[in-house]
Design an enzyme around this catalytic site. Structure first.
Site, PDB file in Angstrom:
ATOM      1  CB  SER A   1      -2.763   3.885 -10.444  1.00  0.00           C
ATOM      2  OG  SER A   1      -2.157   4.290  -9.432  1.00  0.00           O
TER       3      SER A   1
ATOM      4  CG  HIS B   1       1.940   4.792 -11.310  1.00  0.00           C
ATOM      5  ND1 HIS B   1       1.690   6.047 -11.986  1.00  0.00           N
ATOM      6  CD2 HIS B   1       1.314   4.443 -10.517  1.00  0.00           C
ATOM      7  CE1 HIS B   1       0.420   6.154 -11.591  1.00  0.00           C
ATOM      8  NE2 HIS B   1      -0.049   5.498 -10.737  1.00  0.00           N
TER       9      HIS B   1
ATOM     10  CG  ASP C   1       4.132   7.002 -14.182  1.00  0.00           C
ATOM     11  OD1 ASP C   1       4.280   6.885 -12.990  1.00  0.00           O
ATOM     12  OD2 ASP C   1       2.911   6.977 -14.804  1.00  0.00           O
TER      13      ASP C   1
END
Ligand code: NAG
Ligand code: NAG
Length: 357
Positions: free
Chosen positions: A41, A334, A331
């Site tokens: 990610s 991240h 978040d």
């Protein structure tokens, strides 16, 4: 020996080149034609939108600061580090996801990401949320090479492949999503043995990539993963400070990857391999946020900032902060766009700029 005048002229050219980074392009003439990305990610631009997994972020409030406020599947409010790197290499402001059908080989020929959020080096990690394993990302890359050959012609495609910069960024999920979360690997391997297992996969991956014609490869290190808001929130015993065990694992693994880089450079003639380590810069941001223009570091912007990512971030999104640029993390897992930009800039200066030539 050089004559005085010539030496002076060369010196001035060098000074000018240091002032103007682009100069490296002009004088040596070897531009970076494309950025090609593998990983998780940290570098996925939306491949997971096109597979069946819950590891997604193609909904609000993700992407609210991306061009046009579009939630693309990047796990951020805006751009990710590889987008900034692409821009810094003078290519384009963002790198599209390979599985995204709104792009074609024409756009992919200057940059593409095969990355998949929630994946890892270990096949067992990608199995947890049914995402794209690393070996499969390489299969997609082989398919890409074929398409590139028919689009650019074999000769030009070969040149692009050899001069492109390859970014490999993953590993956090192997520890946090897999080893320390679900049973299996922890009963097979000690943490150190598991690190060796992962480093072996990384080594094999670089061999294969090199075998396919890649030369300029950046192997990414782990962040101080004990400082991710999710880990801090659940660090009840440690007063919500960074989890030192996870940070130590990251340091140990990074040390292994660094040594692996040295070894691979001996084993593979002509490879231009670098170890790109985001650990120090990220820890510095977390410890001294004000120096980088941040106000909040232990909690994330999205939702309550304590636990949420992915769909949970969306559901509770109304609680999100107003200005993500005040936050280190977007978040619970991240970084914000602003953090990504700082990290990209740091890596560019410290390891990647040498790929200009
Ligand atoms: C790719 O898409 C662009 C924009 O949508 C279009 O102009 C171009 O012709 C397409 N190229 C190929 C090779 O399909
Ligand atoms: C991961 O799975 C692929 C495909 O089944 C296999 O080729 C590869 O050897 C596996 N990797 C490891 C380290 O077991």
């Amino acid at each position: 020996m050089m004559k005085g005048g010539q030496g002076k002229k060369l010196l001035w050219t060098n000074i000018l080149c240091i002032l103007l980074l682009q100069c490296l392009d002009l004088t040596i003439g070897a531009k970076v034609p494309a950025i090609i990305v593998f990983g998780d990610s940290s570098v996925d631009a939306g491949n997971n939108n096109f597979i069946s997994t819950i590891a997604r972020s193609n909904f609000q409030p993700y992407g609210r600061d991306f061009m046009g406020g579009r939630p693309t599947g990047r796990f951020s409010n805006g751009r990710i580090a590889t987008d900034f790197l692409s821009e810094a290499f003078g290519i384009k402001p963002y790198i599209p996801a390979y599985l995204d059908t709104s792009y074609n080989i024409s756009q992919f020929s200057t940059g593409v990401t095969f990355a998949s959020a929630a994946t890892g080096y270990d096949n067992a990690t990608s199995d947890v949320l049914s995402v794209i394993p690393l070996w499969k990302q390489l299969e997609y890359y082989k398919e890409y090479q074929k398409k590139l050959g028919s689009y650019l012609g074999e000769k030009k495609a070969k040149e692009t492949i050899a001069k492109a910069v390859y970014i490999v960024s993953l590993g956090t999920n192997d520890f946090l999503e897999n080893y320390y979360t679900i049973p299996g690997r922890a009963s097979q391997y000690t943490p150190r043995e598991y690190q060796n297992f992962l480093a072996g996969i990384a080594e094999n991956f670089v061999h294969k990539l090199y075998g396919l014609g890649a030369k300029k490869i950046s192997l990414g290190g782990l962040p101080p993963m004990g400082c991710l808001p999710l880990e801090r929130t659940t660090n009840f015993a440690g007063g919500n400070d960074c989890v030192s065990n996870y940070n130590n694992i990251a340091l140990e693994f990074n040390d292994k990857l660094n040594k692996l880089t040295t070894k691979l450079k001996k084993d593979l003639p002509g490879i231009r391999l670098v170890f790109s380590n985001p650990y120090d810069i990220l820890l510095s941001i977390v410890k001294k946020p004000a120096q980088y223009g941040f106000q909040v570091t232990s909690m994330a912007c999205c939702a309550t900032g304590m636990f949420e990512m992915g769909y949970a971030c969306s559901r509770a999104g109304i609680f999100s902060c107003m200005d993500a640029s005040r936050y280190v993390f977007w978040d619970s897992f991240h970084p914000t766009e602003k953090t990504n930009g700082i990290v990209a800039n740091y890596l560019m200066k410290n390891t990647l700029a040498q790929f200009f030539h």
